[in-house]
Design a protein around this motif. Structure first.
Motif, PDB file in Angstrom:
ATOM      1  N   ARG A  95     -11.153  -7.813   7.663  1.00 38.58           N
ATOM      2  CA  ARG A  95      -9.784  -8.088   7.186  1.00 38.58           C
ATOM      3  C   ARG A  95      -9.372  -9.520   7.493  1.00 38.58           C
ATOM      4  O   ARG A  95      -8.535 -10.100   6.811  1.00 38.58           O
ATOM      5  CB  ARG A  95      -8.776  -7.116   7.840  1.00 38.58           C
ATOM      6  CG  ARG A  95      -8.765  -5.750   7.179  1.00 38.58           C
ATOM      7  CD  ARG A  95      -7.698  -4.843   7.804  1.00 38.58           C
ATOM      8  NE  ARG A  95      -6.356  -5.397   7.721  1.00 38.58           N
ATOM      9  CZ  ARG A  95      -5.576  -5.339   6.655  1.00 38.58           C
ATOM     10  NH1 ARG A  95      -6.017  -4.764   5.553  1.00 38.58           N
ATOM     11  NH2 ARG A  95      -4.365  -5.855   6.678  1.00 38.58           N
ATOM     12  N   LEU A 113      -1.665  -3.687   4.211  1.00 33.02           N
ATOM     13  CA  LEU A 113      -1.708  -2.931   5.464  1.00 33.02           C
ATOM     14  C   LEU A 113      -3.082  -2.311   5.648  1.00 33.02           C
ATOM     15  O   LEU A 113      -3.757  -1.960   4.667  1.00 33.02           O
ATOM     16  CB  LEU A 113      -0.650  -1.819   5.466  1.00 33.02           C
ATOM     17  CG  LEU A 113       0.820  -2.229   5.438  1.00 33.02           C
ATOM     18  CD1 LEU A 113       1.706  -0.991   5.392  1.00 33.02           C
ATOM     19  CD2 LEU A 113       1.176  -3.083   6.642  1.00 33.02           C
ATOM     20  N   ALA A 114      -3.476  -2.177   6.906  1.00 33.25           N
ATOM     21  CA  ALA A 114      -4.718  -1.463   7.211  1.00 33.25           C
ATOM     22  C   ALA A 114      -4.529   0.029   6.933  1.00 33.25           C
ATOM     23  O   ALA A 114      -3.426   0.568   7.077  1.00 33.25           O
ATOM     24  CB  ALA A 114      -5.101  -1.681   8.669  1.00 33.25           C
ATOM     25  N   HIS A 115      -5.595   0.682   6.528  1.00 29.04           N
ATOM     26  CA  HIS A 115      -5.510   2.101   6.171  1.00 29.04           C
ATOM     27  C   HIS A 115      -5.217   2.959   7.395  1.00 29.04           C
ATOM     28  O   HIS A 115      -5.785   2.745   8.471  1.00 29.04           O
ATOM     29  CB  HIS A 115      -6.817   2.565   5.523  1.00 29.04           C
ATOM     30  CG  HIS A 115      -6.843   4.034   5.237  1.00 29.04           C
ATOM     31  ND1 HIS A 115      -6.066   4.627   4.252  1.00 29.04           N
ATOM     32  CD2 HIS A 115      -7.545   5.045   5.829  1.00 29.04           C
ATOM     33  CE1 HIS A 115      -6.286   5.915   4.247  1.00 29.04           C
ATOM     34  NE2 HIS A 115      -7.183   6.200   5.195  1.00 29.04           N
ATOM     35  N   ARG A 116      -4.339   3.940   7.221  1.00 29.73           N
ATOM     36  CA  ARG A 116      -4.052   4.946   8.246  1.00 29.73           C
ATOM     37  C   ARG A 116      -4.151   6.320   7.606  1.00 29.73           C
ATOM     38  O   ARG A 116      -3.502   6.585   6.588  1.00 29.73           O
ATOM     39  CB  ARG A 116      -2.644   4.751   8.837  1.00 29.73           C
ATOM     40  CG  ARG A 116      -2.533   3.606   9.825  1.00 29.73           C
ATOM     41  CD  ARG A 116      -1.093   3.412  10.262  1.00 29.73           C
ATOM     42  NE  ARG A 116      -0.983   2.450  11.350  1.00 29.73           N
ATOM     43  CZ  ARG A 116      -1.027   1.133  11.194  1.00 29.73           C
ATOM     44  NH1 ARG A 116      -1.184   0.619   9.983  1.00 29.73           N
ATOM     45  NH2 ARG A 116      -0.923   0.336  12.227  1.00 29.73           N
ATOM     46  N   ILE A 173       3.569   3.659   2.665  1.00 28.64           N
ATOM     47  CA  ILE A 173       2.578   2.630   3.014  1.00 28.64           C
ATOM     48  C   ILE A 173       1.339   2.633   2.123  1.00 28.64           C
ATOM     49  O   ILE A 173       0.609   1.637   2.082  1.00 28.64           O
ATOM     50  CB  ILE A 173       2.155   2.755   4.501  1.00 28.64           C
ATOM     51  CG1 ILE A 173       1.384   4.057   4.750  1.00 28.64           C
ATOM     52  CG2 ILE A 173       3.372   2.646   5.405  1.00 28.64           C
ATOM     53  CD1 ILE A 173       0.851   4.185   6.168  1.00 28.64           C
ATOM     54  N   GLN A 174       1.078   3.748   1.423  1.00 27.06           N
ATOM     55  CA  GLN A 174      -0.156   3.815   0.630  1.00 27.06           C
ATOM     56  C   GLN A 174      -0.265   2.717  -0.433  1.00 27.06           C
ATOM     57  O   GLN A 174      -1.345   2.130  -0.605  1.00 27.06           O
ATOM     58  CB  GLN A 174      -0.299   5.203  -0.003  1.00 27.06           C
ATOM     59  CG  GLN A 174      -0.834   6.240   0.982  1.00 27.06           C
ATOM     60  CD  GLN A 174      -0.883   7.645   0.424  1.00 27.06           C
ATOM     61  OE1 GLN A 174      -0.314   7.915  -0.646  1.00 27.06           O
ATOM     62  NE2 GLN A 174      -1.548   8.541   1.140  1.00 27.06           N
ATOM     63  N   CYS A 192       2.415  -2.168  10.905  1.00 27.35           N
ATOM     64  CA  CYS A 192       2.807  -1.279   9.810  1.00 27.35           C
ATOM     65  C   CYS A 192       4.271  -1.460   9.396  1.00 27.35           C
ATOM     66  O   CYS A 192       4.997  -0.492   9.198  1.00 27.35           O
ATOM     67  CB  CYS A 192       2.538   0.175  10.213  1.00 27.35           C
ATOM     68  SG  CYS A 192       2.390   1.296   8.804  1.00 27.35           S
ATOM     69  N   ASN A 227      -4.297  -3.952   0.183  1.00 30.98           N
ATOM     70  CA  ASN A 227      -4.864  -4.554   1.399  1.00 30.98           C
ATOM     71  C   ASN A 227      -3.826  -5.352   2.198  1.00 30.98           C
ATOM     72  O   ASN A 227      -4.184  -6.234   2.985  1.00 30.98           O
ATOM     73  CB  ASN A 227      -6.055  -5.465   1.053  1.00 30.98           C
ATOM     74  CG  ASN A 227      -7.252  -4.667   0.585  1.00 30.98           C
ATOM     75  OD1 ASN A 227      -7.539  -3.594   1.122  1.00 30.98           O
ATOM     76  ND2 ASN A 227      -7.933  -5.172  -0.438  1.00 30.98           N
ATOM     77  N   GLU A 235      -1.427  -0.287   1.346  1.00 31.30           N
ATOM     78  CA  GLU A 235      -2.825  -0.158   1.770  1.00 31.30           C
ATOM     79  C   GLU A 235      -3.762  -0.445   0.603  1.00 31.30           C
ATOM     80  O   GLU A 235      -4.801  -1.103   0.756  1.00 31.30           O
ATOM     81  CB  GLU A 235      -3.070   1.253   2.317  1.00 31.30           C
ATOM     82  CG  GLU A 235      -2.377   1.530   3.644  1.00 31.30           C
ATOM     83  CD  GLU A 235      -2.564   2.964   4.107  1.00 31.30           C
ATOM     84  OE1 GLU A 235      -3.124   3.759   3.332  1.00 31.30           O
ATOM     85  OE2 GLU A 235      -2.155   3.292   5.239  1.00 31.30           O
ATOM     86  N   GLN A 236      -3.393   0.018  -0.584  1.00 37.79           N
ATOM     87  CA  GLN A 236      -4.214  -0.216  -1.766  1.00 37.79           C
ATOM     88  C   GLN A 236      -4.284  -1.704  -2.117  1.00 37.79           C
ATOM     89  O   GLN A 236      -5.266  -2.175  -2.688  1.00 37.79           O
ATOM     90  CB  GLN A 236      -3.663   0.585  -2.949  1.00 37.79           C
ATOM     91  CG  GLN A 236      -3.799   2.090  -2.781  1.00 37.79           C
ATOM     92  CD  GLN A 236      -3.003   2.885  -3.790  1.00 37.79           C
ATOM     93  OE1 GLN A 236      -2.365   2.304  -4.682  1.00 37.79           O
ATOM     94  NE2 GLN A 236      -3.018   4.203  -3.671  1.00 37.79           N
TER      95      GLN A 236
END
Length: 436
Positions: free
Chosen positions: A427, A317-320, A308-309, A359, A315, A312-313
């Motif tokens: 977001r 997905l929201a950061h976890r 997922i990273q 996610c 944007n 996330e980078q």
């Protein structure tokens, strides 16, 4: 529009993805001798004709156990079994051939009907039978000579596929032949399994008396992985016929058949319900990525983070954080391939029978192969099992994909207040909702 008409329209629209998916696919359908004697058999023939008209390539394999039993009793000939196999000395083979031939003609007769004002009107089906299956003697087992009982040796796939390419229905009987010109009495389940495996069929379907496969609690199980089906096949939870069909289905799936279905001829329209509705009607055994689909555990945190990273980078997905993932790992479902997490999704239930899907991620190397759709389908099954009737998502980049999956745009007021309080206005995620 009246409610009945609307239900029909809704059902027809709901079946359209399956119509597209099944067109051009090869299905092997086993029709038991008990099915042929059932009052609903003519309706099953109508449904088979409908499948043909929808572009499904059909191979039918018929059984004849009750018909053979009746014929041999009429001839006053005793027939013995051993370990589920009929012993076929030379003296009873003509009676078996006669019974099988009558069943085959009966099926061909039903498939040839085309009267006006009937479901078969204008069908004009072509049914092809022949020496497509080669057999050898089952031989002597445990000191018992099985005579003209046959074991499947080969299926002439080129000849069958040639007929299927011409939109003909291929009909296989439980009588197979040897290069030396002998006829052998085979188990119809073995013919169906061998044909489906050799053809690389997309589905092997067993029509039988029971409603499906029972588990140890004597409840019908509607979906099984190959591993689960194999485990149940080693237990004695079902009647003899269902157990035989289950073992045959497991064997076929091990040999490359993607999905096997065990459904009841007692239910009118069971074949259509199984193939063209979301919930089906019997038991499906699948070898596709459901085998690699499972609930996540603490050991999967690193793999999920790696997956997922990148999103996330971007944007997407929201950061976890790792700590958050460790706390919420039980909410995640993953698809694992050779020890690698290639897809994930999370489900967060709320009160009032509502849950958030979050996610959803698939590894770049495995995108556009249907894995995200399989995750969504699995999550929706989880929801129904837990009596959750509404699913919502928050997304910034993938709105159209979720719309294609049946989600409808909503607003913040439509999601649970607990989730509203956590909404990240920066977001500016859009909200989509699906009623299950």
């Amino acid at each position: 529009m009246t409610s009945n008409k609307q239900q029909y329209v809704d059902w027809f629209r709901g079946s359209s993805p399956y119509i597209h998916s099944h067109r051009g696919r090869t299905f092997v359908i086993y029709i038991s001798g008990e099915t042929i004697t059932h009052d609903g058999f003519p309706h099953l023939i109508h449904d088979i004709a409908l499948l043909n008209s929808l572009g499904v390539k059909l191979v039918l394999v018929h059984g004849a156990r009750p018909q053979i039993k009746q014929q041999l009793e009429t001839l006053k000939i005793k027939s013995d079994f051993h370990n589920g196999w009929r012993i076929t000395p030379a003296k009873i083979l003509p009676g078996i051939e006669q019974a099988v031939g009558q069943v085959r003609v009966n099926i061909e007769t039903h498939l040839s009907k085309g009267l006006i004002n009937t479901p078969m009107a204008g069908a004009a089906l072509s049914v092809i039978s022949g020496n497509f299956v080669t057999a050898r003697p089952y031989g002597v087992r445990q000191g018992i000579d099985f005579g003209f009982t046959g074991d499947i040796r080969k299926v002439n796939t080129n000849a069958i596929q040639q007929q299927l390419s011409l939109n003909n229905i291929v009909l296989l009987s439980p009588i197979a032949y040897s290069p030396s010109g002998e006829a052998f009495n085979c188990r119809a389940e073995d013919v169906a399994t061998a044909a489906a495996s050799a053809l690389g069929a997309d589905k092997l379907i067993f029509m039988m008396p029971a409603a499906g496969v029972q588990n140890e609690q004597k409840k019908i199980v509607h979906q099984l992985s190959l591993t689960e089906a194999e485990s149940l096949s080693e237990k004695n939870n079902n009647d003899e016929i269902t157990q035989l069909h289950l073992c045959s289905a497991v064997n076929a799936c091990k040999k490359g058949v993607r999905r096997a279905h065990l459904i009841s001829h007692e239910t009118d329209g069971a074949l259509l319900l199984e193939l063209y509705t979301r919930d089906g009607s019997g038991t499906m055994i699948t070898t596709d990525t459901y085998e690699g689909l499972r609930q996540a555990n603490i050991n999967d945190v690193g793999g999920i983070l790696e997956l997922i990273q990148p999103l996330e980078q971007q944007n997407v997905l929201a950061h976890r954080s790792r700590e958050q993932l460790e706390l919420e790992i039980e909410q995640f479902t993953v698809i694992e391939r050779d020890g690698m997490i290639i897809a994930c999704a999370a489900l967060y239930p709320y009160d009032n029978h509502c849950a958030e899907l979050a996610c959803v991620a698939v590894h770049n190397d495995y995108q556009k192969q249907g894995r995200a759709g399989e995750l969504i389908q699995h999550v929706q099954q989880q929801c129904r099992h837990n009596h959750i009737n509404q699913l919502f998502i928050l997304t910034t980049h993938t709105a159209h994909w979720f719309i294609e999956k049946g989600f409808i745009e909503g607003d913040l007021k439509q999601i649970p207040i607990q989730r509203r309080d956590m909404y990240n206005a920066q977001r500016n995620s859009k909200i989509y909702i699906k009623n299950l």
